[in-house]
Enzyme design. Sequence first.
Site, PDB file in Angstrom:
ATOM      1  NE  ARG A 139      -2.139  -0.743  14.751  1.00 56.15           N
ATOM      2  CZ  ARG A 139      -1.698   0.460  14.370  1.00 56.15           C
ATOM      3  NH1 ARG A 139      -0.414   0.661  14.144  1.00 56.15           N
ATOM      4  NH2 ARG A 139      -2.540   1.480  14.239  1.00 56.15           N
ATOM      5  CB  THR A 198       7.003   0.229  10.923  1.00 56.94           C
ATOM      6  OG1 THR A 198       6.796  -0.095   9.536  1.00 56.94           O
ATOM      7  CG2 THR A 198       8.471   0.423  11.188  1.00 56.94           C
ATOM      8  N   GLY A 203       0.845  -1.201   0.000  1.00 58.46           N
ATOM      9  CA  GLY A 203       0.000   0.000   0.000  1.00 58.46           C
ATOM     10  C   GLY A 203       0.874   1.242   0.000  1.00 58.46           C
ATOM     11  NE  ARG A 204      -3.010   6.347   1.451  1.00 59.84           N
ATOM     12  CZ  ARG A 204      -3.982   5.637   2.020  1.00 59.84           C
ATOM     13  NH1 ARG A 204      -3.699   4.684   2.886  1.00 59.84           N
ATOM     14  NH2 ARG A 204      -5.234   5.880   1.720  1.00 59.84           N
ATOM     15  CB  ILE A 205       3.502   2.562   4.691  1.00 60.26           C
ATOM     16  CG1 ILE A 205       2.648   3.685   5.304  1.00 60.26           C
ATOM     17  CG2 ILE A 205       4.825   2.426   5.457  1.00 60.26           C
ATOM     18  CD1 ILE A 205       2.153   3.433   6.717  1.00 60.26           C
ATOM     19  CB  ALA A 265       6.694   4.244  12.607  1.00 58.17           C
ATOM     20  CD  GLU A 271       2.402  -1.010  20.501  1.00 56.66           C
ATOM     21  OE1 GLU A 271       2.732  -1.747  19.558  1.00 56.66           O
ATOM     22  OE2 GLU A 271       2.016   0.149  20.364  1.00 56.66           O
ATOM     23  CG  HIS A 274       3.312   2.185  17.970  1.00 58.94           C
ATOM     24  ND1 HIS A 274       2.223   1.376  18.127  1.00 58.94           N
ATOM     25  CD2 HIS A 274       3.155   2.753  16.737  1.00 58.94           C
ATOM     26  CE1 HIS A 274       1.441   1.446  17.060  1.00 58.94           C
ATOM     27  NE2 HIS A 274       1.989   2.286  16.198  1.00 58.94           N
TER      28      HIS A 274
HETATM   29  C1  DGY Z   1      -0.971   4.508  12.898  1.00 57.04           C
HETATM   30  O1  DGY Z   1      -1.327   5.636  12.540  1.00 57.04           O
HETATM   31  O2  DGY Z   1      -1.684   3.521  12.735  1.00 57.04           O
HETATM   32  C2  DGY Z   1       0.395   4.362  13.496  1.00 57.04           C
HETATM   33  O3  DGY Z   1       0.597   3.133  14.062  1.00 57.04           O
HETATM   34  C3  DGY Z   1       0.699   5.467  14.488  1.00 57.04           C
HETATM   35  O4  DGY Z   1       0.811   6.643  13.806  1.00 57.04           O
END
Ligand code: DGY
Length: 325
Positions: free
Chosen positions: A237, A235, A155-157, A286, A266, A284
């Site tokens: 979940r 990065t 996806g985007r990331i 990022a 977490e 957490h």
């Molecule tokens: C999200 O936005 O889901 C990240 O885990 C925290 O910014």
Amino acid sequence: MKPKCFLTRKLPQPAMDRFSLTFDLSVNPDDRVLTKDEIVSGVRDTDILACLLTDTIDADIMDAGKNLKGISNYAVGYNNIDVVAATARKLPVCNTPGVLTDTTADMAWALIFSVARRVVESDTYTRAGKFKGWGPLHFLGGDISGAVLGIIGAGRIGTAIAKRAAGFNMTILYTDFQPNLSLEETTGAKFVNQKELLKTADFVSLHVPLNKETRHLISAPELEMMKSTAYLINTARGPIVDEIALIKALNTNVIAGAGLDVYELEPELTPGLAKCTNAVLTPHIASASVQTRTKMGLLCVENAIAMYEGRKPKHIVNPEVLGKI
Ligand code: DGY
């Protein structure tokens, strides 16, 4: 009279100012996660609930909010919200995608560098006064330039991470439920199945949402498929990775290392993880740049206002309720 908004934790000031301009804002005064009872009591008399990824928003909370018109999550991930229950109650749920893409991709790269080049371990060593002179075998890590980057979730990331690989002459593999042609065109990435990716990549970076299908997507069999010289980066979940299996893999050199920003339990760490010196662990963070957390806050308000006014919010995760708000 202004509409009411209950915000579960303070956000960057520009977002607080925007919230207060439009809403009669009630906000958790403490820098801590609220209990379920506290959220239930906060939501009772409110029009909008603005919440965080650390708040579990279930049907009880929704039912306590008799005037509730929408839920605005300050995160792109919304696994903390029972969206099925919200949709059944015709409650729109919004999130904050897009604005955190680059910052999160930067952090995935920070973890790639830190774990492969043993930055944290060697920093600790140097500070402890153990550096007594250059050594040919000291802190040998893995190369990034020319390596194979494997992206799970394009996806985007995932795409933003692939774009950053261009400067390092990397081969990029990716997997998803369908090919992403624009990713292939812009980065030369090759679509493969998950098994091939795990067997071939030097760095495996996770970018899928957390849901029933992705929980423990990476467990013992997947870790065993990876090269013993490979690194796992998460990065996304925490529960996407079976942390007990990961700790075992890290301790027995099934893989070379891991860079983690998120955790299965977490904010707790699975016992044993903190002792793995071949893991780099961050809390957490990022998306944690001033600019990005501010943009997330402003988008969270924008979504909240749209929901209150009955307009289409910029980012809604259950658009099927539109027309009913
Ligand atoms: C999200 O936005 O889901 C990240 O885990 C925290 O910014």
